[in-house]
Design a protein around this motif. Sequence first.
Motif, PDB file in Angstrom:
ATOM      1  N   GLY A   5       0.818  -1.215   0.000  1.00 36.83           N
ATOM      2  CA  GLY A   5       0.000   0.000   0.000  1.00 36.83           C
ATOM      3  C   GLY A   5       0.852   1.265   0.000  1.00 36.83           C
ATOM      4  O   GLY A   5       0.541   2.238  -0.685  1.00 36.83           O
ATOM      5  N   ILE A   6       1.944   1.210   0.740  1.00 40.10           N
ATOM      6  CA  ILE A   6       2.847   2.363   0.802  1.00 40.10           C
ATOM      7  C   ILE A   6       3.405   2.646  -0.599  1.00 40.10           C
ATOM      8  O   ILE A   6       3.380   3.785  -1.078  1.00 40.10           O
ATOM      9  CB  ILE A   6       4.008   2.082   1.796  1.00 40.10           C
ATOM     10  N   ALA A   7       3.857   1.585  -1.270  1.00 42.42           N
ATOM     11  CA  ALA A   7       4.434   1.741  -2.606  1.00 42.42           C
ATOM     12  C   ALA A   7       3.410   2.293  -3.593  1.00 42.42           C
ATOM     13  O   ALA A   7       3.700   3.211  -4.362  1.00 42.42           O
ATOM     14  CB  ALA A   7       4.968   0.391  -3.092  1.00 42.42           C
ATOM     15  N   VAL A   8       2.214   1.750  -3.548  1.00 44.02           N
ATOM     16  CA  VAL A   8       1.157   2.221  -4.445  1.00 44.02           C
ATOM     17  C   VAL A   8       0.874   3.705  -4.190  1.00 44.02           C
ATOM     18  O   VAL A   8       0.744   4.493  -5.125  1.00 44.02           O
ATOM     19  CB  VAL A   8      -0.127   1.380  -4.262  1.00 44.02           C
ATOM     20  N   GLY A   9       0.850   4.080  -2.918  1.00 43.96           N
ATOM     21  CA  GLY A   9       0.617   5.478  -2.563  1.00 43.96           C
ATOM     22  C   GLY A   9       1.697   6.380  -3.148  1.00 43.96           C
ATOM     23  O   GLY A   9       1.406   7.448  -3.688  1.00 43.96           O
ATOM     24  N   ILE A  10       2.947   5.924  -3.059  1.00 44.66           N
ATOM     25  CA  ILE A  10       4.065   6.740  -3.539  1.00 44.66           C
ATOM     26  C   ILE A  10       3.961   6.980  -5.051  1.00 44.66           C
ATOM     27  O   ILE A  10       4.083   8.110  -5.508  1.00 44.66           O
ATOM     28  CB  ILE A  10       5.408   6.065  -3.175  1.00 44.66           C
ATOM     29  N   ILE A  11       3.688   5.912  -5.831  1.00 42.94           N
ATOM     30  CA  ILE A  11       3.639   6.154  -7.282  1.00 42.94           C
ATOM     31  C   ILE A  11       2.388   6.914  -7.706  1.00 42.94           C
ATOM     32  O   ILE A  11       2.395   7.624  -8.692  1.00 42.94           O
ATOM     33  CB  ILE A  11       3.776   4.878  -8.145  1.00 42.94           C
ATOM     34  N   LEU A  12       1.314   6.754  -6.943  1.00 40.72           N
ATOM     35  CA  LEU A  12       0.105   7.504  -7.309  1.00 40.72           C
ATOM     36  C   LEU A  12       0.169   8.940  -6.788  1.00 40.72           C
ATOM     37  O   LEU A  12      -0.706   9.752  -7.071  1.00 40.72           O
ATOM     38  CB  LEU A  12      -1.142   6.816  -6.763  1.00 40.72           C
ATOM     39  N   GLY A  13       1.154   9.216  -5.994  1.00 38.86           N
ATOM     40  CA  GLY A  13       1.313  10.564  -5.463  1.00 38.86           C
ATOM     41  C   GLY A  13       0.323  10.916  -4.363  1.00 38.86           C
ATOM     42  O   GLY A  13       0.035  12.073  -4.108  1.00 38.86           O
ATOM     43  N   ILE A  14      -0.225   9.900  -3.707  1.00 36.96           N
ATOM     44  CA  ILE A  14      -1.073  10.196  -2.548  1.00 36.96           C
ATOM     45  C   ILE A  14      -0.295   9.857  -1.277  1.00 36.96           C
ATOM     46  O   ILE A  14       0.718   9.165  -1.322  1.00 36.96           O
ATOM     47  CB  ILE A  14      -2.417   9.429  -2.586  1.00 36.96           C
ATOM     48  N   ASP A  15      -0.804  10.324  -0.155  1.00 35.93           N
ATOM     49  CA  ASP A  15      -0.138  10.055   1.116  1.00 35.93           C
ATOM     50  C   ASP A  15      -0.034   8.540   1.335  1.00 35.93           C
ATOM     51  O   ASP A  15      -1.057   7.852   1.407  1.00 35.93           O
ATOM     52  CB  ASP A  15      -0.962  10.705   2.248  1.00 35.93           C
ATOM     53  N   PRO A  16       1.188   8.002   1.425  1.00 36.00           N
ATOM     54  CA  PRO A  16       1.345   6.545   1.563  1.00 36.00           C
ATOM     55  C   PRO A  16       0.625   5.986   2.793  1.00 36.00           C
ATOM     56  O   PRO A  16       0.205   4.824   2.788  1.00 36.00           O
ATOM     57  CB  PRO A  16       2.852   6.342   1.695  1.00 36.00           C
TER      58      PRO A  16
END
Lengths: 250, 263
Positions: B49-60
């Motif tokens: 989830g953290i990784a997905v947050g980072i690439i989508l540019g949302i708060d991880p």
Amino acid sequence: MKAIEVKHLTVKRNGKFILENVNLSVEKNQIFAICGPNGGGKTTLLRSIIGIVPYEGTIKIFGFSPREAVKRGLISYLPQRSPMDYTFPATVYEVVMMGRLKKMGIIKIPSHSDREKVLKSLSMVAMDEFKDRPFSALSGGQQQRVLIARALASEAKVLLLDEPITGLDIQAQQVFYTMLTELRKKTDITIVMVSHDIGVVPAFVDVVACLNRELFYHGAPSKELNIELLKKVYGGDVGILIHGHHHGTT
Amino acid sequence: MELLSYTFFQRALIGGILLSIVFSLFSFFVVVRKLSFAGVGISHTAFGGIAVGIILGIDPSISALIFAILIAIFIAYTSQKRKLHEDAAIGIFFSFSMALGIAIISRFHRTNVDIWSFLFGNITTITHGDLIFFSVATAIVLVYFIFFFGDLVLIGFDPEVAQSYGINVRLHNYVFMTLLAMVIIMGIKMVGVILISAFLVLPATIASAFSKSFIKIIGLSVLVSLVFTVAGLFLSYYLDMPSGATIVMTGTALFALTYLKGS
Ligand SMILES: Nc1ncnc2c1ncn2[C@@H]1O[C@H](COP(=O)(O)OP(=O)(O)OP(=O)(O)O)[C@@H](O)[C@H]1O
Ligand SMILES: [Mg+2]
């Protein structure tokens, strides 16, 4: 009003009848024993009465549906072999206090009277000396007594006990039966218990019901509860049951 | 103690104290209900989830929270069904999520992302926003325990009787697992994905050595957890090591001491 009234109770599991058209009633302040072979549906009957098994027909506890009766704290149930955690770290006192849960307010902090009732229940089962011991370190029979105390502490109007004397030694069984008789005398409690011990049961109970999917007998013990009937309910050789053989386990 | 005048350390300390309280409350139930593997599953899944947050540019933290809650609900569901392969399912699911996280981060390599901090904790990363999240989460957890503590104890001890008291055991399991997911996300910044399950089981395990009363165990858990968390935070600064490592090592040392003493 009847303490428990069961009419046309049918329980099916996977299309198989586990209870079929069972009718029975329990008067207030009675000691009511249920006997029958393994798999006969005794536990299922108790579980229907507390409303945790889907059923057809009607069940009333002092006129209330199982769900309503549970909500009002009218019934206290001691399961046969619950999937409980016997290693859970709790003292004897804490275990019995759990029986007071429904009597406490929204924030569950034991009051003075909760504490007194817990101690009183413990002395009824002669376990007061053990109150600070870890529950997990007691013998099976002692644990059973503590669980009975928990049921008593709930101050329910109806106790449903599923094979409560399993694992108790003969002396403890006597103590237990005496305790039930006392309790019935002193309070207006109604007790329904499952027991295989047909040899001892008659001396202590008012009514016996024999269950093997259907209800085979419902009435005073010993009078009509003869070998022929037991043969019908249990099938096969039942002499051993009548001579008061004590079953260690189920 | 010049250290105490640094804003970042003050934040870490406040965060650490809130974390200790919340984790020690859960610790008891996680230990008695043998949910530590579920804890491992939730925290590792959060990494994806953290990784997905980072690439989508949302708060991880938000994407991690969503991943964690989904796996928590999944775990509650499978335990309800008593499926035989519950453990295997958790194991596969969290490894997949971890693998996904690593794949994403290495493919879209971002220099501004410090994976090390997510894996093992970093006290300098606690922001003002994190503290607000911590406070809200702590308040939710405290309210939950104040109202449902008795029910939770009975469910842990004797679920069939809990049911006979009219307690909705099923619903409780879902709520418990969801809150556990929230709490784990709260702890990740400080303790890290890899080490958080140790942080979850240490307080109650240590406290259990001293008493057989659950009230005392829980009270002692809070104390124990405060001691090793705060000590770990100081060590993290002075030894310049990830806070997760120093906190878990301090806790484990405490654990070893209590059991050596006891035997
Ligand atoms: N959860 C369940 N799913 C399917 N069948 C069940 C379930 N619980 C009980 N049964 C079946 O219902 C029947 C009655 O079971 P029950 O436990 O009520 O018997 P019992 O009279 O209490 O037996 P015992 O003396 O062994 O305790 C059994 O045939 C059992 O296999
Ligand atoms: Mg049974």
